[in-house]
Write an enzyme that holds these catalytic residues in place. Sequence first.
Site, short mmCIF file in Angstrom:
data_model
loop_
_atom_site.label_atom_id
_atom_site.label_comp_id
_atom_site.label_asym_id
_atom_site.label_seq_id
_atom_site.Cartn_x
_atom_site.Cartn_y
_atom_site.Cartn_z
N GLY A 41 52.50 52.43 -43.99
CA GLY A 41 53.27 51.09 -43.80
C GLY A 41 52.64 50.25 -44.42
NE ARG A 42 52.56 46.22 -49.14
CZ ARG A 42 51.66 46.20 -50.27
NH1 ARG A 42 51.57 47.26 -50.94
NH2 ARG A 42 51.20 45.08 -50.47
CD GLN A 44 55.00 37.27 -46.27
OE1 GLN A 44 55.42 37.27 -45.25
NE2 GLN A 44 55.15 36.36 -47.21
CG PHE A 45 50.16 37.93 -44.65
CD1 PHE A 45 50.01 37.41 -45.84
CD2 PHE A 45 51.25 37.45 -44.11
CE1 PHE A 45 50.61 36.25 -46.27
CE2 PHE A 45 52.03 36.29 -44.68
CZ PHE A 45 51.77 35.76 -45.81
CB SER A 46 48.86 43.77 -42.01
OG SER A 46 50.33 44.10 -41.73
CD GLU A 47 47.62 47.59 -48.09
OE1 GLU A 47 46.51 48.00 -48.04
OE2 GLU A 47 48.02 47.23 -49.28
CG ASP A 161 58.96 41.25 -35.68
OD1 ASP A 161 60.23 40.56 -35.83
OD2 ASP A 161 58.26 41.63 -36.32
#
Length: 302
Positions: A41-42, A44-47, A161
Site C-alpha cells: 500500500g501507499r 501520499q507520504f507513506s508506503e 479517518d
Amino acid sequence: MDEQPQGMQGPPVPQFQPQKALRPDMGYNTLANFRIEKKIGRGQFSEVYRASCLLDGVPVALKKVQIFDLMDAKARADCIKEIDLLKQLNHPNVIKYYASFIEDNELNIVLELADAGDLSRMIKHFKKQKRLIPERTVWKYFVQLCSALDHMHSRRVMHRDIKPANVFITATGVVKLGDLGLGRFFSSKTTAAHSLVGTPYYMSPERIHENGYNFKSDIWSLGCLLYEMAALQSPFYGDKMNLYSLCKKIEQCDYPPLPSDHYSEELRQLVNICINPDPEKRPDIAYVYDVAKRMHACTASS
C-alpha cells in the site's frame, strides 16, 4: 494490489535487507530485524510493506513515513506521543501497533498485518455484481467496527479517518480497524483543502468550517460508512462534482434516502442521526454500538 500488465515493469521495490547482524536486543525496533517482502500500500507520504520479523517469524505490516523529516520538533513530538497512545490499544477489532522507531531519518511503524481485503473491495464486489449487501451482513461487520471505535473512544483516542479502505476484513470475517489517528500528521493542508486527490466524501461539516475534529466527527464518518455499505456509494457521491459542490451537499446533508424495501427502519434511522450537521445532536459511540448489537442479534437469528 493490481497486477502489473506484462511488458510494463514498475520501479524496483526498495530493499531494506539487514546490512549487519541481527539485533535481538532491539526486538521490533530496528529495520535490521525485518525482511521486507513486498509493497502492499501507499499513501501520499507513506508506503506500507509486508515484512516478517527475522527473530520470531511473525508477519507484519511495516509503514515507512517519508514526511517525518519535514516536520518541526513539536509535530514530531506530538506524532510520537500519539503513536504511544495507539500502542496502548488492545482490541481484537483494532489493528495492533507493535512498535515505532526512527531510522535513516524515516519514521517506521510496525503493525499487525491484515492483508485479506478491506471493506472498499467488498463494496466494489457487490456493486460490480449489481447486488445489495444483505442487511444481516451489514450488521455483522458494522457491529465489529462499533466495538473497535468504542474501545478507542473509551481511551480518549479519535480515529479521524474512518472509511471503507481503512476497515480490513480477515479471511475468517473478522473486522480490523486500521490507519488510526495519524492522518493529520502526514497530510498537507493545501493538498487536503484544495485538490480532489482523495476526495473527502466523509468530511464532516465542522471540518469544512475548520472548527476542529472531535469524537462526534468520527460518528459522522461512521454514519457515512454505514450508508455506503447499504447504498454501495458514499452519501455525498456525485458525478462531475467539484469540491465546492461536495461541501455544499455535506453542509446541507443532501443525500438520497436508502431503499426502504431493502433496509430496516432502524438502519435508516441510525444513518440519519449519525449524519447530522450539528455534532451535538449526533449520538455517541455507546449508543451506536448498542443499536448495532441489537440489530446484529436480531438479523443473525432471522
